[in-house]
Design an enzyme around this catalytic site. Structure first.
Site, PDB file in Angstrom:
ATOM      1  N   SER A  26      55.895  19.063  65.706  1.00  0.00           N
ATOM      2  CA  SER A  26      54.515  18.568  65.709  1.00  0.00           C
ATOM      3  C   SER A  26      53.580  19.446  66.530  1.00  0.00           C
ATOM      4  O   SER A  26      52.484  19.805  66.081  1.00  0.00           O
ATOM      5  CB  SER A  26      54.477  17.137  66.252  1.00  0.00           C
ATOM      6  OG  SER A  26      55.232  16.273  65.438  1.00  0.00           O
ATOM      7  N   THR A  71      61.543  17.252  65.613  1.00  0.00           N
ATOM      8  CA  THR A  71      62.282  16.043  65.963  1.00  0.00           C
ATOM      9  C   THR A  71      61.626  14.795  65.407  1.00  0.00           C
ATOM     10  O   THR A  71      62.277  13.934  64.821  1.00  0.00           O
ATOM     11  CB  THR A  71      62.424  15.931  67.492  1.00  0.00           C
ATOM     12  OG1 THR A  71      63.206  17.027  67.965  1.00  0.00           O
ATOM     13  CG2 THR A  71      63.099  14.623  67.881  1.00  0.00           C
ATOM     14  N   LYS A  95      63.195   6.770  62.532  1.00  0.00           N
ATOM     15  CA  LYS A  95      63.453   5.605  63.393  1.00  0.00           C
ATOM     16  C   LYS A  95      62.577   4.429  62.975  1.00  0.00           C
ATOM     17  O   LYS A  95      63.052   3.290  62.884  1.00  0.00           O
ATOM     18  CB  LYS A  95      63.195   5.963  64.850  1.00  0.00           C
ATOM     19  CG  LYS A  95      63.303   4.803  65.820  1.00  0.00           C
ATOM     20  CD  LYS A  95      62.688   5.158  67.155  1.00  0.00           C
ATOM     21  CE  LYS A  95      61.175   5.287  67.041  1.00  0.00           C
ATOM     22  NZ  LYS A  95      60.529   5.718  68.306  1.00  0.00           N
ATOM     23  N   ALA A 111      65.104  32.212  66.833  1.00  0.00           N
ATOM     24  CA  ALA A 111      64.242  33.210  67.461  1.00  0.00           C
ATOM     25  C   ALA A 111      64.621  33.381  68.928  1.00  0.00           C
ATOM     26  O   ALA A 111      64.928  32.412  69.622  1.00  0.00           O
ATOM     27  CB  ALA A 111      62.787  32.806  67.339  1.00  0.00           C
ATOM     28  N   GLY A 155      68.896   3.098  78.894  1.00  0.00           N
ATOM     29  CA  GLY A 155      67.988   1.978  79.121  1.00  0.00           C
ATOM     30  C   GLY A 155      66.546   2.313  78.824  1.00  0.00           C
ATOM     31  O   GLY A 155      65.646   1.552  79.192  1.00  0.00           O
ATOM     32  N   TYR A 189      63.463   4.210  75.957  1.00  0.00           N
ATOM     33  CA  TYR A 189      62.941   3.986  74.609  1.00  0.00           C
ATOM     34  C   TYR A 189      64.049   3.965  73.560  1.00  0.00           C
ATOM     35  O   TYR A 189      64.197   3.019  72.790  1.00  0.00           O
ATOM     36  CB  TYR A 189      62.021   5.143  74.206  1.00  0.00           C
ATOM     37  CG  TYR A 189      60.645   5.213  74.771  1.00  0.00           C
ATOM     38  CD1 TYR A 189      59.545   4.910  73.981  1.00  0.00           C
ATOM     39  CD2 TYR A 189      60.426   5.642  76.070  1.00  0.00           C
ATOM     40  CE1 TYR A 189      58.265   5.037  74.484  1.00  0.00           C
ATOM     41  CE2 TYR A 189      59.149   5.760  76.578  1.00  0.00           C
ATOM     42  CZ  TYR A 189      58.058   5.458  75.774  1.00  0.00           C
ATOM     43  OH  TYR A 189      56.798   5.579  76.273  1.00  0.00           O
ATOM     44  N   ILE A 190      64.766   5.088  73.485  1.00  0.00           N
ATOM     45  CA  ILE A 190      65.709   5.283  72.384  1.00  0.00           C
ATOM     46  C   ILE A 190      66.818   4.250  72.430  1.00  0.00           C
ATOM     47  O   ILE A 190      67.218   3.703  71.391  1.00  0.00           O
ATOM     48  CB  ILE A 190      66.274   6.714  72.425  1.00  0.00           C
ATOM     49  CG1 ILE A 190      65.146   7.726  72.199  1.00  0.00           C
ATOM     50  CG2 ILE A 190      67.363   6.906  71.375  1.00  0.00           C
ATOM     51  CD1 ILE A 190      65.556   9.172  72.372  1.00  0.00           C
ATOM     52  N   GLU A 224      65.413   0.755  71.363  1.00  0.00           N
ATOM     53  CA  GLU A 224      65.015   0.767  69.956  1.00  0.00           C
ATOM     54  C   GLU A 224      66.233   0.731  69.046  1.00  0.00           C
ATOM     55  O   GLU A 224      66.286  -0.051  68.086  1.00  0.00           O
ATOM     56  CB  GLU A 224      64.155   1.989  69.668  1.00  0.00           C
ATOM     57  CG  GLU A 224      62.761   1.884  70.271  1.00  0.00           C
ATOM     58  CD  GLU A 224      61.929   3.144  70.117  1.00  0.00           C
ATOM     59  OE1 GLU A 224      60.695   3.034  70.180  1.00  0.00           O
ATOM     60  OE2 GLU A 224      62.513   4.235  69.944  1.00  0.00           O
ATOM     61  N   ALA A 274      53.994   3.134  72.466  1.00  0.00           N
ATOM     62  CA  ALA A 274      54.651   1.957  71.889  1.00  0.00           C
ATOM     63  C   ALA A 274      56.152   2.153  71.948  1.00  0.00           C
ATOM     64  O   ALA A 274      56.657   3.273  71.849  1.00  0.00           O
ATOM     65  CB  ALA A 274      54.198   1.742  70.449  1.00  0.00           C
ATOM     66  N   HIS A 315      39.618 -14.490  64.812  1.00  0.00           N
ATOM     67  CA  HIS A 315      40.496 -15.656  64.855  1.00  0.00           C
ATOM     68  C   HIS A 315      40.989 -16.008  63.452  1.00  0.00           C
ATOM     69  O   HIS A 315      40.235 -15.926  62.489  1.00  0.00           O
ATOM     70  CB  HIS A 315      39.732 -16.852  65.438  1.00  0.00           C
ATOM     71  CG  HIS A 315      40.553 -18.087  65.570  1.00  0.00           C
ATOM     72  ND1 HIS A 315      41.486 -18.250  66.570  1.00  0.00           N
ATOM     73  CD2 HIS A 315      40.595 -19.209  64.807  1.00  0.00           C
ATOM     74  CE1 HIS A 315      42.053 -19.433  66.423  1.00  0.00           C
ATOM     75  NE2 HIS A 315      41.529 -20.035  65.368  1.00  0.00           N
ATOM     76  N   GLU A 373      43.096 -11.502  69.826  1.00  0.00           N
ATOM     77  CA  GLU A 373      41.908 -12.163  70.370  1.00  0.00           C
ATOM     78  C   GLU A 373      42.116 -12.620  71.809  1.00  0.00           C
ATOM     79  O   GLU A 373      41.154 -12.792  72.568  1.00  0.00           O
ATOM     80  CB  GLU A 373      41.512 -13.348  69.501  1.00  0.00           C
ATOM     81  CG  GLU A 373      42.464 -14.522  69.549  1.00  0.00           C
ATOM     82  CD  GLU A 373      42.005 -15.681  68.674  1.00  0.00           C
ATOM     83  OE1 GLU A 373      40.920 -16.218  68.941  1.00  0.00           O
ATOM     84  OE2 GLU A 373      42.738 -16.023  67.722  1.00  0.00           O
TER      85      GLU A 373
END
Length: 459
Positions: A14, A41, A50, A113, A174, A176-177, A180, A339, A434, A439
């Site tokens: 990326s 990745t 994922k 490379a 323990g 993110y990965i 998840e 997130a 609502h 909200e």
């Protein structure tokens, strides 16, 4: 005779792709080298596949509440179908990356490379490229502990290509990965155990997020064992026998290491040309991503700054703006929304309550917990949580933390007023939509409590 370029980018993920495309659009002659697959990745074996697995794992929850809405569901899951459809989508995205690079006028190379000098790159094919500047964007690689039998364990890389879905799995980690994949496998019906050497998952996150997700994992049948780590792996028939730090043993169909990632700098030749690396092997760079060798730059996970795909993209764009558009640009690392695609989902931006209380004499904390509307017709008791932290004197929003459905989507929008130094009054000024969960962020009436000089008290 070697080919000459203004910029040679090593790494087609990326960050590297963004830097290469933008630099070419600003008029630079650019080459990019990737040894595996373009997309890096995130696209190939990270956040994109994922998230597809996360979607697959969530259907079980939907089926559970469907009868309360009048639906009768008779469903079964097929792992090979998910893998095939995932692979097709990843292939499509890889082609898009290559097409975008080609359309921008970037020359693409495939192969390994090695940096052989401040202005030279040698490819595994034997070709040599001359470059006024070199950008390293090789990302990171999963870490496996140095224990006997470690090769019997998998990482997130291999988890996307398992031929069969295991009946039992042990995940070590323990972060993110780890959490998840624990919810992914548990959601797909795998008996899942998570071991972590510390005392609670998601170190560094707000305590309400950590506690809330821990409770949810328990409710989903994920076994959590703290203060443990794997000391050895052995083959046990078709499974893997695990020896733990507490002299216990157990056998699982699969063992997954989710114990972090390391910058991918090994074998690039960087130290030989004078590029400074830190103790973790990350490239040391300044605010403009320039290394200790003036002609060599680095962006993304390989720098060890913030191992998140959107950050790598921003760093790649900032590099191109700075070097090829005469617009010095830095990245705002102090306010990164993120997130965790666990179940329930986490969205967070700004300071945790602990960090806010350490930096400010007095903070106000607003917290609400409630059952998501989707669950109210069923007997599901899982609650979602929204939390707003403000500075008492100014009302400035310091942190927002969300646990529950759509948390990732919500936190992206919350990051906008946070980046504008928005206040509680600004949140209050917004008219609520609502009925939505979001909200709640604009309808808090008074603080749940106040923290003054590190002590919790009534507001």
């Amino acid at each position: 005779m070697s080919e000459k370029f203004d910029l040679v980018v090593i790494g087609g993920g990326s960050g590297g792709v963004r830097a290469a495309r933008m630099s070419a659009q600003y008029g630079a002659k650019v080459a990019i080298v990737e040894e595996y697959r373009y997309g890096g990745t995130c696209v190939i074996r990270g956040c994109v596949p994922k998230k597809l697995f996360v979607y697959a794992s969530r259907f079980g929850d939907t089926f559970d509440v469907a009868p309360s809405f009048g639906w009768t569901v008779d469903a079964s899951f097929d792992w090979p179908t998910l893998l095939a459809n995932k692979d097709r989508e990843i292939g499509r995205l890889e082609n898009i990356y290559e097409t975008l690079l080609d359309g921008a006028g970037v020359t693409l190379f495939r192969g390994r490379a090695t940096v052989t000098g401040p202005n030279t790159v040698k490819l595994s094919s034997g070709e040599e490229l001359q470059a006024e500047r070199i950008l390293i964007a090789t990302g990171g690689v999963p870490f496996k502990p140095d224990i006997e039998g470690a090769d019997l364990g998998i990482t997130s890389n291999e988890a996307f290509h398992l031929e069969t879905l295991p009946k039992t799995i042990l995940i070590e980690g323990g972060g993110y990965i780890a959490v998840e994949f624990a919810t992914i496998f548990a959601g797909l019906g795998v008996d899942t155990t998570l071991v972590y050497r510390r005392d609670k998952i998601l170190r560094g996150f707000d305590h309400d997020l950590r506690d809330g997700l821990e409770d949810a994992l328990h409710e989903r049948g994920v076994r959590l064992r703290y203060g443990y780590h794997i000391s050895r792996l052995d083959k046990d028939g078709e499974g893997v026998r695990v020896s733990f730090s507490h002299d216990e043993q157990a056998t699982f169909d699969a063992v997954m290491f989710a114990t972090g990632r390391h910058p991918y700098t090994k074998g690039l030749g960087l130290e030989a040309v004078g590029v400074q690396l830190n103790q973790a092997g990350a490239i040391v760079v300044d605010d403009y991503s320039q290394s200790s060798v003036p002609s060599i730059y680095a962006v993304g996970d390989v720098t060890g700054r913030a191992a998140l795909t959107p950050v790598a993209i921003r760093e790649g764009a900032a590099f191109a703006q700075t070097v090829y558009n005469n617009t010095p640009t830095t990245v705002p690392y102090h306010l990164i929304p993120t997130a965790v695609f666990s179940e329930p989902e986490i969205g967070t931006v700004g300071l945790s309550e602990e960090d806010a209380a350490a930096r400010y004499r007095s903070i106000d904390v607003y917290v609400t917990r409630f059952r998501p509307m989707m669950n109210t017709l069923s007997d599901r008791q899982e609650k979602m949580m929204l939390k707003l932290i403000t500075e008492t004197d100014t009302g400035r929003a310091l942190g927002v933390h969300i646990l529950g459905p759509g948390a990732g989507e919500m936190i992206q929008l919350v990051a906008i007023p946070m980046g504008m130094n928005g206040t509680k009054a600004d949140f209050d000024h917004a008219i609520a939509v609502h009925p939505t969960a979001a909200e709640e962020l604009v309808t808090f009436k008074s603080p749940s409590y106040r923290v003054v000089d590190g002590e919790k008290c009534n507001p």
